[in-house]
Motif scaffolding. Sequence first.
Motif, PDB file in Angstrom:
ATOM      1  N   SER A   1       0.841  -1.193   0.000  1.00  0.00           N
ATOM      2  CA  SER A   1       0.000   0.000   0.000  1.00  0.00           C
ATOM      3  C   SER A   1       0.878   1.246   0.000  1.00  0.00           C
ATOM      4  N   PRO A   2       0.342   2.381  -0.459  1.00  0.00           N
ATOM      5  CA  PRO A   2       1.136   3.616  -0.465  1.00  0.00           C
ATOM      6  C   PRO A   2       1.689   3.984   0.916  1.00  0.00           C
ATOM      7  N   ARG A   3       0.870   3.757   1.949  1.00  0.00           N
ATOM      8  CA  ARG A   3       1.336   4.101   3.293  1.00  0.00           C
ATOM      9  C   ARG A   3       2.504   3.210   3.706  1.00  0.00           C
ATOM     10  N   ARG A   4       2.365   1.906   3.427  1.00  0.00           N
ATOM     11  CA  ARG A   4       3.443   0.985   3.769  1.00  0.00           C
ATOM     12  C   ARG A   4       4.693   1.278   2.945  1.00  0.00           C
ATOM     13  N   ALA A   5       4.487   1.680   1.699  1.00  0.00           N
ATOM     14  CA  ALA A   5       5.627   2.008   0.843  1.00  0.00           C
ATOM     15  C   ALA A   5       6.403   3.193   1.407  1.00  0.00           C
ATOM     16  N   ARG A   6       5.675   4.201   1.900  1.00  0.00           N
ATOM     17  CA  ARG A   6       6.353   5.366   2.482  1.00  0.00           C
ATOM     18  C   ARG A   6       7.132   4.982   3.724  1.00  0.00           C
ATOM     19  N   VAL A   7       6.547   4.099   4.534  1.00  0.00           N
ATOM     20  CA  VAL A   7       7.242   3.652   5.741  1.00  0.00           C
ATOM     21  C   VAL A   7       8.502   2.877   5.382  1.00  0.00           C
ATOM     22  N   LEU A   8       8.387   1.975   4.395  1.00  0.00           N
ATOM     23  CA  LEU A   8       9.543   1.185   3.970  1.00  0.00           C
ATOM     24  C   LEU A   8      10.625   2.076   3.372  1.00  0.00           C
ATOM     25  N   LEU A   9      10.193   3.091   2.599  1.00  0.00           N
ATOM     26  CA  LEU A   9      11.160   4.002   2.010  1.00  0.00           C
ATOM     27  C   LEU A   9      11.908   4.779   3.080  1.00  0.00           C
ATOM     28  N   ALA A  10      11.164   5.319   4.048  1.00  0.00           N
ATOM     29  CA  ALA A  10      11.815   6.061   5.129  1.00  0.00           C
ATOM     30  C   ALA A  10      12.767   5.164   5.916  1.00  0.00           C
ATOM     31  N   GLY A  11      12.328   3.935   6.184  1.00  0.00           N
ATOM     32  CA  GLY A  11      13.198   3.013   6.900  1.00  0.00           C
ATOM     33  C   GLY A  11      14.429   2.649   6.103  1.00  0.00           C
TER      34      GLY A  11
ATOM     35  N   ILE B   1      15.903   4.476   3.828  1.00  0.00           N
ATOM     36  CA  ILE B   1      16.808   5.629   3.813  1.00  0.00           C
ATOM     37  C   ILE B   1      17.573   5.728   5.132  1.00  0.00           C
ATOM     38  N   ALA B   2      16.864   5.516   6.227  1.00  0.00           N
ATOM     39  CA  ALA B   2      17.520   5.592   7.537  1.00  0.00           C
ATOM     40  C   ALA B   2      18.608   4.521   7.676  1.00  0.00           C
ATOM     41  N   VAL B   3      18.297   3.312   7.249  1.00  0.00           N
ATOM     42  CA  VAL B   3      19.282   2.232   7.317  1.00  0.00           C
ATOM     43  C   VAL B   3      20.478   2.548   6.429  1.00  0.00           C
ATOM     44  N   ALA B   4      20.211   3.077   5.237  1.00  0.00           N
ATOM     45  CA  ALA B   4      21.297   3.396   4.316  1.00  0.00           C
ATOM     46  C   ALA B   4      22.207   4.480   4.891  1.00  0.00           C
ATOM     47  N   VAL B   5      21.608   5.486   5.525  1.00  0.00           N
ATOM     48  CA  VAL B   5      22.402   6.569   6.112  1.00  0.00           C
ATOM     49  C   VAL B   5      23.270   6.033   7.252  1.00  0.00           C
TER      50      VAL B   5
END
Length: 633
Positions: free
Chosen positions: A297-307, A309-313
Amino acid sequence: MLYLGLNGGGYGVVVSSQVGLVLWWIVLVAAAWKVLPAGPLTRVAWGGLALFGGFVAWTALASTWSLSSARSLQDLSLVASYLAVLLLAVAIHRDREQAVRHSVNAIGAAIVIVAALAVISRVDPSAFPAAHVTGAFLGGGAQGRLSWPLNYWNGLAALVALGLPLVLSIATSARKLRVQALAAASLPLLALCAYLTFSRGGAIAASVAVLAFLVLAPDRFPKLATALVAGAGGAVLIAAAAHRSALEHGAATHAAFTQGRQLLVAIFLVCGAVALAQVGIGLAARHGTLPRLLRISPRRARVLLAGGIAVAVIAAVAAGAPSQLSRGWNNFKNPVGSLYYGQPSRFESLSGTGRYQYWKVAVHSTSGHLLTGSGPGTFQLLWLPRATVPGYVVNAHSLYVETLAEVGVVGLALLVGFFVLVLGAAVRLVMRSEYEARARAAGAAAALLAFMVSAVADWVWQLPVLPAAFLLLAAAVLAPAPPRTSVRAPAPEDTAVVAGRHRTVLRLGLVATALACVIAIGIPLAAASAVSKSQAAARMGKTSSALADARSAVRLEPGAAAPQLQLALVLELQHNYAAALAAAHQATRDESQNWSDWLVLSRIEAESGQVKASVVAYRRARSLNPRSPLFQQ
């Protein structure tokens, strides 16, 4: 697009001016005959035209205080031609969705054709003999870098980077499977073309463009599958080219010819395999069902994307990314490194090959005239007296830095404002579109971003084929939405009269603008043509004809240095030193920061017996270009 792409990218005042004149005459005639504009313009389109038109007007105004009126008028001619592309494209569109579809398909196809011809020039060196002229002229390993037909490797790579998301959107959204297969088959060819340029900037722009497309596009899994399959095909072709050294280095030998035939077979096999794979991906996307596990879902996609990015940083910091970035920046500032070597190891180098030095001089030169700049097209006159590295440099290798130096903060704000508005309109269109229309809009937005990224560290603005592609896509995303089919009540008579008056005023404005731009483009073109004719006549020993053409150029541009300098050189050939001195002095007054004008003046002063004046002029020339080999004796 094809005309510009196959004519050196449109580089040079003649080709770009001819195209600009044709386009402005179309605008003039169509507006006079009430053909343009084809429909009402959107507010965003008005904003885009106002910003870019303001940039052109500011360029014209900045020519009045320029260090070189001739260079500034040529720069004005270029941006006026770009305005014609934008204005004509905006004026003819009536349906945004149709405009985006047609623009994406046409520009993507044109770029594929240019890239295909470029690769053919490498695999069959005898097919296009002119393809090797640039490399042979520059030397230093330049022959190993694929540059034809744009005659500049970084420009060709930037064009491919712009085309990749367009072709990828066609491969994943075309209505017919055979069109999808054909578009997908061209992706490995584009990758091979980009690799053979050995352009690091092109690789960065291409990566950003493909990533942006995948982020913006809907139904990402089939598109990711297409990108992975095409990427694998491109990797196979790149590996095949890397194992054929004579071909990779652009050698016109029997070994290169043999290796080219072998690579051509590999190209057909790989592209055919990718086309077949795309047919399977397309059928699966149309008739298959995505597993529930992969439905996000779009909401889950945003959460996964933010996570993510955080892991990558966190991972990057743990791996020492800050110190690596610091070392990379220091390496970029180091100008040491060959500009032209064409080996894969080039991708491992972080040297800016002088770009940092160009940008530093450009920024420092704005001191005292930050708002106004030194005048359009005058970066070379700023660079040579302050040069910190050797080499012949005309542009600052960054559209944004060069714009700041030449037309100041005002010009930079207008141009960047136009870019931001267009990119914002493209992203907004993506968010409002669905299905195939969203995929095409995502391709257009990613291509716009690719151009903006390429312009950060190269002079793509001076290769009209690239700005033309950007402006055509910009016009498409600025077009009005599709007309609604609902029947509307007829407008009141007063409203219709006012609308008619507005259309009349708009057409008169188009006619006036077209006439002004025809003059702005036509005069520098006519003067440059007269100077070229004079030079050609002088080379053939026809000094009388050369003198007549030089005087014609002076009459066309009396305040420009180039015609005066050519007049001085012809008069020098005729041993008319008094008249030659007068013309040479006028050239130095018109372009007091140009070292070559002073050097010619020094020679003519010496020939006429003015020894002290000759030494003064010589010293002035040396001070304006101290790193030139001419003054290192």
